[in-house]
Design a protein around this motif. Structure first.
Motif, mmCIF file in Angstrom:
data_model
loop_
_atom_site.group_PDB
_atom_site.id
_atom_site.type_symbol
_atom_site.label_atom_id
_atom_site.label_comp_id
_atom_site.label_asym_id
_atom_site.label_seq_id
_atom_site.Cartn_x
_atom_site.Cartn_y
_atom_site.Cartn_z
ATOM 1 N N GLU A 92 44.547 33.501 40.624
ATOM 2 C CA GLU A 92 45.288 33.261 39.406
ATOM 3 C C GLU A 92 46.116 31.976 39.748
ATOM 4 O O GLU A 92 46.292 31.256 38.651
ATOM 5 N N ALA A 95 43.776 28.840 38.847
ATOM 6 C CA ALA A 95 42.998 29.100 37.575
ATOM 7 C C ALA A 95 43.094 27.800 36.882
ATOM 8 O O ALA A 95 44.395 27.462 36.676
ATOM 9 N N ALA A 110 39.050 39.490 38.497
ATOM 10 C CA ALA A 110 39.508 38.268 37.881
ATOM 11 C C ALA A 110 39.014 37.532 36.637
ATOM 12 O O ALA A 110 38.933 36.593 36.358
ATOM 13 N N GLN A 113 40.441 35.256 34.038
ATOM 14 C CA GLN A 113 41.434 33.937 34.295
ATOM 15 C C GLN A 113 40.750 32.749 34.111
ATOM 16 O O GLN A 113 41.204 31.790 34.298
ATOM 17 N N HIS A 115 37.429 31.309 35.142
ATOM 18 C CA HIS A 115 36.749 30.481 36.235
ATOM 19 C C HIS A 115 35.563 30.384 35.854
ATOM 20 O O HIS A 115 34.630 31.159 35.145
#
Length: 498
Positions: A92, A95, A110, A113, A115
Motif C-alpha cells: 500500500e 501503490a 492487495a 491497491q 498494482h
C-alpha cells in the motif's frame, strides 16, 4: 549518472559475453540490456510509481533493477517471507506499482491497491517481446534508484532511499570496470531484497563477472552449482557458511576448488566457524564486509591477508582481529562517538557514525544525516589502535544496569568459550533494583551435558565484572535469526519473559 550506465557499458564492451546464469538459462550482457529496455515499455505503460519484486532471485530481478533505472522509477524488492498483513501494508505504501512475482498472493491481500501484476515468466517474456522505441531517450537522471524497506528487527520497517549517486559512488570507488576474466563467476545466493544482493549484481555487471544466481539457498544446491559453473567468487551470510561446512562434514562432495574469494557479512560470524572455514579452504581468500542499507552496502572490510595472518598467529591481539570487520573504506569517513557526541579514543565503545558520497542516510520524506553530513548507524563499536573496527551490537541493544552501559557482545564472547555452548544471546531483562539486568539464552552443542547456571555465572564473573553476571538464564534449542543471519534480540527478550 544513473546505475543503468553500468549495464550499458558492459553490453557495449562485450555484448555476447555471458552476464547471467539462472535456472540453467544463460543471458548475454546484450540480451540483458535489450530486456531492460523492453521493461521500460511495460513500466511506462503501467503508470507505476515503483517497480516491485515479490519473488526469489532470478533474471527478473536483474531486468527489473535496470529497467526501473532506465525509466526513472524506484526499484523496490519486497521480502516475500513477510506475513500477509505486513506485506499488504508495504504494498500500500508503494501503490500503484508494477509488481513482479507472486501474482496470486498480491491479488489475495492487495487486490484493491491498483498494482499492475506480472508473474516472473510473463514479465521476462514481455520484456523480450516488447516493441522498443528506437528513438526513445531514457531517463538517466540522478534521482532515486532503490527503495528498500529495512528489516524491522526492532521497529516497523522504514523506507530507506538510495539514489543513483550513492550506489555509483560505492561501485566506482571499489570496482574496476571490466576487471574480471571471462571465466570468473560470482555465485549469488542472498535474497534480492537485501542490499548485499543488489550490490553483488551491480559490482558483477560493472566488472563483467558472470552472475550465477541461486534462487533459494540450500547447502547442497550451493555446492552443486559452484562446481557446475566453476564459481570463483561468492557472498554468504554466516548461517549459510555454517550450513555449507556442515554439509561437507556430513559427506556431501563437490569440487569447489575454483572458488578463490568468499565474502561474508549480514550478521556476526562466530570465531570458531571462520577458523574452521580457513582450515577447510586454505586457498580461498575470505573477506568480512560490514555495511548497511543506508550506506549503499560495504563501509569496512577485513581482507584475505588479515584473515590468514590472524588465523596463523599465536599473538592474542593479532588473532582477535578475526572478530573485527576490518578497516573503513578509504572513500568514507568513520567516527566513534559517545552519548555527548564526542569522538571516543581508541578502545572505547560508542556509536558508529559515517560520512561519504555512498552514504544516503535518507528515508522516505526525511533525512537522518546531521548538518555536517554524518549518519548515525545505531551500531555500537570501537576502533583499536591500528584502526580496526570492532562491532558491539546495536546501540539500542546496550544493557543499562544502574546507569552502567554493557555490551551484549562482550558477554556472549565469554560464554562462547565454554565447550558446551554452541550459540548464545544476552539481552536486557527488567530489574526492580537496577532498572535492567542481564538475561541470556543458551544453545548447547549436540551431545554436550548442560552446565549449571552457577557454572556459567562464575565463568562471566571470572572474565568480566560482576555486574555482567546474568540474573536470568534459559536453555533453548535454537536462537531466532532472520534469513540474513541477523539475531532477533526482541524475540529472545520474549523467550526470556515467558
Amino acid at each position: 549518472m544513473n546505475i543503468a550506465l553500468l549495464l550499458e557499458m558492459a553490453a557495449e564492451a562485450a555484448p555476447d559475453r555471458i552476464g547471467l546464469v539462472c535456472d540453467g538459462r544463460r543471458w548475454s550482457y546484450g540480451e540483458l540490456l535489450a530486456a531492460a529496455r523492453g521493461a521500460v515499455e511495460l513500466i511506462n505503460a503501467s503508470g507505476a510509481t515503483h517497480v516491485a519484486l515479490l519473488d526469489e532471485s532470478s533474471e527478473a530481478a536483474v531486468i527489473a533493477l535496470f529497467g526501473a533505472a532506465l525509466s526513472g522509477v524506484p526499484y523496490c524488492p519486497l521480502n516475500y517471507r513477510l506475513a500477509d498483513v505486513d506485506l499488504a501494508a508495504l504494498l500500500e505504501r508503494i501503490a500503484p506499482s508494477l509488481v513482479i512475482g507472486d501474482v496470486d498472493r498480491v491479488m489475495r491481500i492487495a487486490s484493491e491497491q491498483g498494482h499492475a501484476l506480472y508473474t516472473r515468466a510473463d514479465f521476462t517474456a514481455a520484456t523480450q517481446g516488447a516493441l522498443v522505441d528506437s528513438e526513445r531517450e531514457y531517463d538517466l537522471g540522478e534521482g532515486i534508484a532503490i527503495q528498500l524497506f529495512t528489516s524491522g528487527t526492532t521497529a516497523a520497517p522504514k523506507a530507506a532511499i538510495l539514489r543513483h549517486s550513492n550506489l555509483l559512488s560505492y561501485i566506482l570507488g571499489t570496482v574496476e570496470f571490466a576487471s574480471a576474466d571471462e571465466a570468473d563467476a560470482a555465485l549469488v545466493s542472498v535474497p534480492p531484497y537485501h542490499i548485499a544482493g543488489i550490490a553483488a549484481l551491480l559490482s558483477s555487471v560493472y566488472s563483467q563477472r558472470r552472475i550465477v544466481m541461486l534462487p533459494a539457498f540450500a547447502p547442497e544446491a550451493w555446492l552443486e552449482l559452484a562446481e557446475i559453473e566453476s564459481a570463483t567468487n561468492a557472498f554468504v551470510v554466516p548461517t549459510m557458511l555454517s550450513r555449507i561446512i556442515e554439509a561437507l562434514d556430513k559427506g556431501v562432495t563437490a569440487n569447489i576448488s575454483s572458488i578463490r574469494a568468499v565474502a561474508y557479512g549480514g550478521g556476526k560470524m562466530p570465531l570458531e566457524l571462520i577458523h574452521r572455514a580457513l582450515d577447510l579452504f586454505p586457498q580461498t581468500g575470505f573477506t568480512n564486509a560490514y555495511g548497511l542499507t543506508e550506506t549503499s552496502s560495504t563501509i569496512a572490510l577485513l581482507g584475505p591477508d588479515d584473515h590468514r595472518e590472524a588465523h596463523a598467529s599465536d599473538d592474542p591481539k593479532m588473532r582477535a582481529r578475526l572478530a573485527s570487520v576490518g578497516k573503513p573504506l578509504p572513500t568514507i569517513e568513520l567516527e566513534i562517538r559517545d552519548e555527548e557526541g564526542r569522538c571516543c579514543p581508541h578502545g572505547q565503545p560508542g556509536e558508529i557514525f559515517v560520512r561519504g558520497d555512498q552514504v544516503s542516510g535518507e528515508y522516505k520524506d526525511r533525512s537522518a544525516l546531521d548538518a555536517d553530513g554524518w549518519f548515525p548507524t545505531r551500531d555500537a563499536g570501537y576502533l583499536d589502535e591500528e584502526g580496526y573496527l570492532f562491532l558491539a551490537g546495536r546501540a539500542d541493544d546496550v544493557i543499562v544496569r544502574g546507569g552502567e552501559n554493557m555490551s551484549p557482545g562482550e558477554i556472549e564472547d565469554v560464554l562462547l568459550t565454554h565447550p558446551a555452548i554452541a550459540d548464545t544471546c544476552a539481552v536486557a531483562v527488567p530489574s526492580v533494583e537496577w532498572g535492567e539486568s542481564v538475561g541470556i539464552a543458551v544453545v548447547l552443542r549436540e551431545g554436550q551435558a548442560q552446565p549449571s547456571e552457577q557454572e556459567l555465572k562464575e565463568l562471566i564473573r571470572a572474565r568480566l565484572r560482576s555486574s555482567r553476571v546474568p540474573t536470568k538464564i534459559k536453555f533453548v534449542k535454537e536462537l531466532p535469526y532472520n534469513e540474513m543471519g541477523k539475531l532477533l534480540r526482541r524475540e529472545v527478550k520474549k523467550i526470556l519473559a515467558e
